[in-house]
Design an enzyme around this catalytic site. Structure first.
Site, PDB file in Angstrom:
ATOM      1  N   ALA A 127     174.948  53.078  62.878  1.00 44.71           N
ATOM      2  CA  ALA A 127     175.076  54.110  61.849  1.00 44.71           C
ATOM      3  C   ALA A 127     174.126  55.264  62.143  1.00 44.71           C
ATOM      4  O   ALA A 127     172.931  55.194  61.840  1.00 44.71           O
ATOM      5  CB  ALA A 127     174.791  53.522  60.468  1.00 44.71           C
ATOM      6  N   PRO A 131     177.037  62.401  56.307  1.00 44.95           N
ATOM      7  CA  PRO A 131     177.900  63.434  55.725  1.00 44.95           C
ATOM      8  C   PRO A 131     177.284  64.821  55.923  1.00 44.95           C
ATOM      9  O   PRO A 131     176.130  65.051  55.554  1.00 44.95           O
ATOM     10  CB  PRO A 131     177.953  63.060  54.244  1.00 44.95           C
ATOM     11  CG  PRO A 131     177.685  61.587  54.217  1.00 44.95           C
ATOM     12  CD  PRO A 131     176.719  61.347  55.335  1.00 44.95           C
ATOM     13  N   GLU A 245     176.322  54.821  76.954  1.00 41.97           N
ATOM     14  CA  GLU A 245     177.268  55.080  75.863  1.00 41.97           C
ATOM     15  C   GLU A 245     178.323  56.097  76.278  1.00 41.97           C
ATOM     16  O   GLU A 245     179.525  55.906  76.041  1.00 41.97           O
ATOM     17  CB  GLU A 245     176.520  55.578  74.631  1.00 41.97           C
ATOM     18  CG  GLU A 245     177.442  55.900  73.470  1.00 41.97           C
ATOM     19  CD  GLU A 245     176.702  56.439  72.253  1.00 41.97           C
ATOM     20  OE1 GLU A 245     177.368  56.911  71.321  1.00 41.97           O
ATOM     21  OE2 GLU A 245     175.450  56.393  72.248  1.00 41.97           O
TER      22      GLU A 245
END
Length: 389
Positions: A127, A131, A245
């Protein structure tokens, strides 16, 4: 001497993965898409087949394999059947969270989480995004403050892959400031922790089977042992993991493009227009020639990156180059392949339709194309040694 990216061990492993895909993935793709959730049974099946926990040390039940080419095989076989959602979920578990735990986790943290990840009992997520935050990690608003020996976290996250089904979440939070800049720390948060709540499952353009959710953290109290790595070392940890990643995303992109080309070549050999096979039209052959060349050249670059990753020499700038180029290529190739399918390409019964929707997010996740170009540009603009030095 002909160049070969894979060796005999990878070929044998491919047969294992292919059997798993035929047995436990392909028959369920449609139901996963409809449910907007991948059944947990496939994680257990993958673990039983030895396809999960590749990087997990053997003492924790994994394979202890540092050769990323085994992960490449998995991504290729999932791409061939259009299982992009599952490929993404596996990548979070294996390439991101698993890698963080192996590299930065304490013995206690590894003992608690890695065995379950290797057996398919623990699904994970990470996470970072908030927002309104997007790629701006320095503007992160989720906070972590000390309260005695505990940590108390507050904030909200969004666009979290496996967010509604994960058992463990790595949460990034501001844990202070240094020289006027935010210090980030990473925390291991069990999804059962008091103060951790899942929001709605988000509806998306593509990757429908992959659950993506909002997360809310309200006075979530964690023991000191939940801190992953050092306090305030979040940016450094993120930077250390970015080459892997981004290369993971790049490889998923190029193998998805390869699969789309194979489907399209098969289609154009069978489809007839004006009494001729579609592939016999010069425009079709030229377009397929262009796309094939672009994909093969890109794959050659990525294979070199994979070998550098195995050797521990892949840097963040090269990872950024691989990520932006391969994901933009994926979108170009899949769009062109859909065009060659004509109206049928717009129908969900053809895999190219889903691949088109699934591809779009690739230029956004893991850092947008624009962020990748900025990373490369800043490296080019930085001080360089003079000629001959």
């Amino acid at each position: 001497m002909p160049y070969s990216f894979y060796e005999d061990d990878h070929a044998a492993f491919r047969q294992t993965v292919r059997r798993l895909v035929e047995r436990s993935v392909l028959p369920h793709l449609e139901e996963w898409e409809e449910a907007r959730l991948i059944d947990r049974s496939v994680w257990k099946d993958a673990a039983a087949a030895g396809v999960l926990g590749l990087r997990v040390p053997e003492r924790f039940g994994g394979a202890g394999a540092d050769d990323y080419r085994f992960r490449c095989v998995i991504q290729e076989e999932l791409a061939e059947v259009g299982a992009a959602s599952l490929a993404s979920g596996f990548a979070i578990n294996e390439d991101i969270v698993g890698s963080y735990l192996v590299r930065f986790g304490t013995e206690e943290q590894q003992q608690r989480w890695l065995p379950g990840m290797a057996t398919g009992d623990v699904v994970t997520s990470i996470a970072m995004t908030e927002p309104g935050g997007g790629s701006d990690l320095r503007g992160m608003r989720t906070t972590a403050r000390r309260d005695g020996t505990d940590w108390v976290l507050n904030g909200a996250k969004t666009f979290i892959t496996s967010g509604s089904s994960s058992d463990l979440v790595i949460v990034a939070a501001r844990s202070g400031e240094a020289d006027g800049r935010a210090r980030l720390s990473l925390f291991l948060v069990p999804s059962t922790a008091k103060g951790f709540e899942r929001g709605r499952k988000l509806k998306k353009l593509g990757l429908h089977a992959q659950d993506t959710a909002e997360l809310f953290i309200d006075d979530l109290r964690l023991p000191a042992g939940a801190l992953l790595g050092e306090e305030g070392a979040g940016f450094r940890q993120l930077t250390a993991q970015l080459p892997l990643e981004r290369l993971s995303i790049a490889w998923r992109a190029v193998v998805a493009a390869e699969a789309a080309l194979r489907w399209t070549l098969e289609y154009t050999r069978e489809r007839k227009v004006f009494g001729r096979r579609l592939v016999d039209l010069q425009n079709t052959r030229f377009r397929l020639a262009e796309l094939t060349t672009e994909v093969e050249v890109t794959r050659g670059y990525l294979e070199r990156c994979i070998l550098d990753l195995n050797e521990g020499t892949l840097d963040a700038v090269t990872g950024a180059k691989a990520k932006w180029w391969a994901t933009e290529l994926q979108n170009r190739v899949v769009a062109a392949c859909l065009q060659l399918h004509g109206g049928y390409g717009y129908m969900d019964e053809y895999r190219i339709s889903r691949a088109y929707a699934d591809a779009r997010v690739q230029t956004l996740v893991g850092g947008t194309t624009e962020i990748m170009k900025d990373i490369i540009g800043r490296d080019l603009a930085g001080p360089k040694p003079g000629r001959g030095t």
